[in-house]
Design a protein around this motif. Sequence first.
Motif, PDB file in Angstrom:
ATOM      1  N   UNK A  87       7.689  -5.791  18.707  1.00  0.00           N
ATOM      2  CA  UNK A  87       6.484  -4.997  18.495  1.00  0.00           C
ATOM      3  C   UNK A  87       5.871  -5.256  17.140  1.00  0.00           C
ATOM      4  N   UNK A  88       4.697  -4.703  16.908  1.00  0.00           N
ATOM      5  CA  UNK A  88       4.057  -4.873  15.600  1.00  0.00           C
ATOM      6  C   UNK A  88       4.771  -4.051  14.543  1.00  0.00           C
ATOM      7  N   UNK A  89       4.635  -4.405  13.270  1.00  0.00           N
ATOM      8  CA  UNK A  89       5.236  -3.579  12.210  1.00  0.00           C
ATOM      9  C   UNK A  89       4.652  -2.173  12.217  1.00  0.00           C
ATOM     10  N   UNK A  90       5.464  -1.246  11.781  1.00  0.00           N
ATOM     11  CA  UNK A  90       5.042   0.164  11.703  1.00  0.00           C
ATOM     12  C   UNK A  90       4.039   0.284  10.556  1.00  0.00           C
ATOM     13  N   UNK A  91       2.772   0.563  10.891  1.00  0.00           N
ATOM     14  CA  UNK A  91       1.708   0.641   9.896  1.00  0.00           C
ATOM     15  C   UNK A  91       1.633   2.065   9.357  1.00  0.00           C
ATOM     16  N   UNK A  92       1.886   2.208   8.059  1.00  0.00           N
ATOM     17  CA  UNK A  92       1.903   3.510   7.401  1.00  0.00           C
ATOM     18  C   UNK A  92       0.823   3.517   6.328  1.00  0.00           C
ATOM     19  N   UNK A  93      -0.080   4.490   6.400  1.00  0.00           N
ATOM     20  CA  UNK A  93      -1.143   4.652   5.410  1.00  0.00           C
ATOM     21  C   UNK A  93      -0.787   5.811   4.497  1.00  0.00           C
ATOM     22  N   UNK A  94      -0.798   5.566   3.198  1.00  0.00           N
ATOM     23  CA  UNK A  94      -0.476   6.581   2.193  1.00  0.00           C
ATOM     24  C   UNK A  94      -1.787   7.199   1.727  1.00  0.00           C
ATOM     25  N   UNK A  95      -1.920   8.520   1.890  1.00  0.00           N
ATOM     26  CA  UNK A  95      -3.147   9.243   1.567  1.00  0.00           C
ATOM     27  C   UNK A  95      -2.803  10.352   0.585  1.00  0.00           C
ATOM     28  N   UNK A  96      -3.449  10.354  -0.560  1.00  0.00           N
ATOM     29  CA  UNK A  96      -3.254  11.416  -1.553  1.00  0.00           C
ATOM     30  C   UNK A  96      -4.290  12.505  -1.324  1.00  0.00           C
ATOM     31  N   UNK A  97      -3.821  13.760  -1.269  1.00  0.00           N
ATOM     32  CA  UNK A  97      -4.683  14.904  -0.995  1.00  0.00           C
ATOM     33  C   UNK A  97      -4.969  15.736  -2.235  1.00  0.00           C
ATOM     34  N   UNK A  98      -4.604  15.250  -3.401  1.00  0.00           N
ATOM     35  CA  UNK A  98      -4.857  15.990  -4.639  1.00  0.00           C
ATOM     36  C   UNK A  98      -5.187  14.983  -5.730  1.00  0.00           C
ATOM     37  N   UNK A  99      -6.108  15.371  -6.599  1.00  0.00           N
ATOM     38  CA  UNK A  99      -6.519  14.459  -7.669  1.00  0.00           C
ATOM     39  C   UNK A  99      -5.422  14.256  -8.700  1.00  0.00           C
ATOM     40  N   UNK A 100      -4.444  15.178  -8.778  1.00  0.00           N
ATOM     41  CA  UNK A 100      -3.395  15.067  -9.776  1.00  0.00           C
ATOM     42  C   UNK A 100      -2.181  14.284  -9.343  1.00  0.00           C
ATOM     43  N   UNK A 101      -2.134  13.778  -8.122  1.00  0.00           N
ATOM     44  CA  UNK A 101      -0.986  13.005  -7.651  1.00  0.00           C
ATOM     45  C   UNK A 101      -1.335  11.530  -7.652  1.00  0.00           C
ATOM     46  N   UNK A 102      -0.289  10.705  -7.727  1.00  0.00           N
ATOM     47  CA  UNK A 102      -0.446   9.256  -7.776  1.00  0.00           C
ATOM     48  C   UNK A 102       0.222   8.655  -6.549  1.00  0.00           C
ATOM     49  N   UNK A 139      17.944  -0.428   9.540  1.00  0.00           N
ATOM     50  CA  UNK A 139      17.354   0.315  10.652  1.00  0.00           C
ATOM     51  C   UNK A 139      16.777  -0.587  11.734  1.00  0.00           C
ATOM     52  N   UNK A 140      16.846  -1.911  11.522  1.00  0.00           N
ATOM     53  CA  UNK A 140      16.284  -2.890  12.449  1.00  0.00           C
ATOM     54  C   UNK A 140      14.801  -2.620  12.695  1.00  0.00           C
ATOM     55  N   UNK A 141      14.075  -2.379  11.609  1.00  0.00           N
ATOM     56  CA  UNK A 141      12.653  -2.081  11.678  1.00  0.00           C
ATOM     57  C   UNK A 141      11.936  -2.767  10.526  1.00  0.00           C
ATOM     58  N   UNK A 142      10.624  -2.877  10.707  1.00  0.00           N
ATOM     59  CA  UNK A 142       9.764  -3.441   9.660  1.00  0.00           C
ATOM     60  C   UNK A 142       8.530  -2.557   9.525  1.00  0.00           C
ATOM     61  N   UNK A 143       8.046  -2.431   8.294  1.00  0.00           N
ATOM     62  CA  UNK A 143       6.942  -1.546   7.972  1.00  0.00           C
ATOM     63  C   UNK A 143       5.872  -2.320   7.213  1.00  0.00           C
ATOM     64  N   UNK A 144       4.663  -1.832   7.339  1.00  0.00           N
ATOM     65  CA  UNK A 144       3.542  -2.291   6.518  1.00  0.00           C
ATOM     66  C   UNK A 144       2.908  -1.056   5.888  1.00  0.00           C
ATOM     67  N   UNK A 145       2.992  -0.974   4.561  1.00  0.00           N
ATOM     68  CA  UNK A 145       2.445   0.158   3.829  1.00  0.00           C
ATOM     69  C   UNK A 145       1.147  -0.259   3.156  1.00  0.00           C
ATOM     70  N   UNK A 146       0.174   0.648   3.193  1.00  0.00           N
ATOM     71  CA  UNK A 146      -1.065   0.434   2.450  1.00  0.00           C
ATOM     72  C   UNK A 146      -1.538   1.761   1.888  1.00  0.00           C
TER      73      UNK A 146
END
Length: 831
Positions: A87-102, A139-146
Motif C-alpha cells: 500500500x501507499x505510505x501513511x500520509x500524516x499532515x501536522x497542523x498547529x492550532x495555536x500561534x504559540x506552538x511549533x 511496525x512493518x510500516x512506512x510514513x510520510x510526514x508533512x
Amino acid sequence: MSATEEKQQGHRAGSYKQKNKGHKHGKHRTKGEVDRENKGRVSVTALTKKQRKEQRKTDRRHKANQLRRNKKDMVLTEKRRLGSRDGPPHLVAVVSLHAGVDAGAVTKLLRGEGAGGLLHQERCITGISDSFGLILPRFKQRFTFLSHSTADMHSLLDVVKIADSLLFVLDSTEGWDSYGEYCLSCLFAQGLPSHALVCQGVFDLPMKKKVDSRRALSKITEVRFPDTRLFALDSEQDGILLLRHLGTQRQRKLGFRSRRSHMLGQNVTFTPNSPAEGTGGNTGLGTLCVSGYVRGRPLRVDRLVHICGHGDFQLSQIDAPPDPLPLIFTSRPVKLGKGGDTNMLDTIEDEAPVRVLMKADPSCRESLQNEADVDPMDGEQTWPTETELLEAEEARKSKRVMKVPKGTSDYQATWIVDEDAEENGEIEEESSDDDDDDDDMLDEAMDGEDEEINSQDAGSCCSEEEEEEEEEEVCPPERVGADQRYDEHIDEAAEEEDLKRYREARANVHFPDEVDTPLQASAKNRFQRYRGLKSFRSSPWDPMENLPVNYSRIFQFKNFERTRHRILAEAAQEEEEGAMAGWYVTLHIIDVPLSVMESVQSGKPLVLVSLLPHEQKMSVMHVLVRRHPSNTEPIKSKEELVFHCGFRRFRASPIFSQHTSADKHKMERFLRPDAPTVVSVYAPITFSPAGVLLFRQHNDGIQDLVATGSLLSCDPRRVVLKRIVLSGHPFKINRRSAVVRYMFFNRDDIMWFKPVELRTKWGRRGHIKEALGTHGHMKCVFDNQLPSQDTVMMNLYKRVYPRWTYDPYVPSSLPWVKREGPVEADDSDME
C-alpha cells in the motif's frame, strides 16, 4: 320393501345428518415432508423466492455470519494495507492550532533515531521543506510526514483532502486560539479524516500542575474531539507510542475521495512544449510530470485529472519509476548520511529502470469539452429563401430603433409591433443583460433619493453644527494624533459598501420583497417579465419556458440519480484496470500552463484527482448550506463567492433559494442565518457525496468562511422564482370594498394587472374590480371587511438564473483575522 332387503342395503343417513369440516392443513408441505422428499439434495441453480423462504433458520444465521466475517476481513485488509509493502505510505499532515506552538519541534522529534525510524528521506515532497519519509521496520510500516503552514487556508484544505491522518498540535494551557477554531470549523465542514491530538511542554511542569493541565486540556478538547486521546510528546518514548497509534488507529472514510483515485505530487517537473507540438513556442503550455503514490481507486490513463485550483487536464502516459521509500526489513539499523538520506535508496533507484505502464489512446481518451456546442439556428424550423434574405437586409438598413424587452434579440424584435411608434417618433432599444435584474436599477434609484434626502438634512443641520463647533474647545494634539492612527485602519470605500449592503438586508427583513412602483415609467413595462400566480404551490410553471442563452452551453441528465448510481457502481468494479492503489507512478500531464509549476515552486502542494465520467461538463449544481455562526455580514444573492466542492475549488456567482419539496422555489435575496438555503451555481458536474465550503473574499484579500454544507443535486430544471410585492394603501373602505391608491399611478397599469389576485397583511384576499379616474385609484373587493391600518399587496414572480462567472483559478488567501471593527488606539499610543 321387506326387512331382509333393507338389511342388505344398510342404513342411509337422513337430511339432518351432522357434517363435520375437514382439517385445514393449508395445502402446503411441512418441513418434515420437504426434508424427506429432498433427501439431503441441494439445488444447483439459484434459489427461487419460495425456496429462499423455506431455508432453515440456521442456514440464514450462517449466511449472515459469513457476510459479516467477509466485511470485517475486507476492512482489516484495507487497514493493514495502508503503510505496508503493498500500500501507499501513511500520509500524516501536522497542523498547529495555536500561534504559540511549533510544529517543527514535533516533526523533529518524530524523525529522530530514538523514535524507531531507520530510514529518512528529507524534503520528499517538492515545494514543502518540512516533509520527510519514515520507515519503521519494527511496525512493518512506512510514513510520510508533512507540516504545512495554516496561513493559506486553501492549501491547508487541499492537504487535508488527501491526508490519511491529521496530527493536531495543541498548546498545553489554551488548546487552540481563535484562528485554530476557525481552521477546525473549515476542516470539520469539509470532512475530517483520522486524527490525533498532541501537546508539548507538559513534562516540564510540576507533578501537581501537570495533572491539572491535562485535566483542563481534556475538558477543552472534549467539545470538538469527544473520543480522541490526547498524547504528550516530550520524549522519544512518547514518539514511539504516537507512531504506533497512528499506524493502528481506525481509518475514517471520506465519501468524496474513497470513490476516486487521488495523489499528492512528491516530485514535479515541467517541460515546455516545442513549437512543433503546440501552436507556438511561447504559448506557456507544457508537459507536467508528477510522481507520487496512487491512493483510493485505480488510476486509468484515459480519464481526465483535475489539479486543485488550476483545472482539468489529460494524461499522455503513466510510468513506473522505482519506489523512493521501499519497506526493507533488516536486522541491522541503517546508518543515515549527513543530509538524512541513505545510500540504499540511491542504489535502488539506480538499479531499477523506469518502466512505461500504459499510454493513452487518443480515440478512447475522454475529451476536455466542458460546454455544449451552441447552434444559433437550433430553434429555427425553416430556412429563409434568397428573396427573404434580401428583404430582411433592406429592412435592416431602413429599420427604426424600437423599444423592446430586455433579452430580446434582433430577430425577435422584428416581429414586435410598436403601437406608440407613430406618436413618439423616437424609440430606443434597451440594452440586454441576462445577469442584471430590473429591480437592481430601481434599488439604485431609491438609494440615490435617500442620499439626496440625507444631503438635504445635512445641509439644514450645518448651521447648528457650526455653532456647536464654535462653542467647543479645541481638541488637544494628542487626541488628533490618536484619531488619525484610528482612521488609518478604515477603508472608506469598503465602509460605504458594507453600509449599503446592511441597509438592503435590514429593509429586506422588515419589508420582504417589497418594491415601489415608479412614478414616471409605466408599471406595465417596468414589470413586464413578471407574472401573477393563483397559488405558488399548485400553479403550473413550465421549466423549459424562455430559457437563457447560457442554458444552451450546459449539459443535463435525464435522470441524475440513476446516472450517479451507475457510474459509482462501475467505478467500484474497476479493480484490474489502470495503476493500482499503492503504486509509485509518474503521470505525464499534457498542455499544462506554467502557472501550475510556479505554484508548486512557491511552496503550495500539488493535489491530483482522477475525474469520473461527465465530471468535466458544466451544468447547474445545487448545494444545501447553512450560514456559519462566525459570519454576521449580509451576503447578497449573485455575489461572487469561493467554493470548495469536493476536490474542486472555484469562484462563481450563485443565487439563493428556499429548501422545499415543491416544484417551485422562492429566491432569497440574502443568505438566511436561521434556515438551510439552497445555493444554485453554474459549475462542473460533481457526483455526491461531497462537502461544500463557501468563502467570501474581501478587497484586502482576506477570505472569511460564509457557509458550510453538502452537495444536493444537479438539476437545470429546478425553477427558482423571484418575488416582488407591490403595496397600496386603502383610501376609502366600505365593508368588503375599498378604494386603494399608491399601488399604480395610471389607468393602463391597473387594467393590465387586473387579473392578478390581491392580498393584505392581515390575511384578506380580493381582486381589482375597476379603475377610478386616471391617477391610479382603483376599486377592490375583498373576502371580508378591510381594517383601516391594513396594507394591500400584489405578488408578482419571474424566474431567475445564476450568473455565468465560473473561474477554476482561485488565488491564495491571506491569513484570517478576527473582524471586530478597526483597531482602537489605547492610552499607550497617546503622548
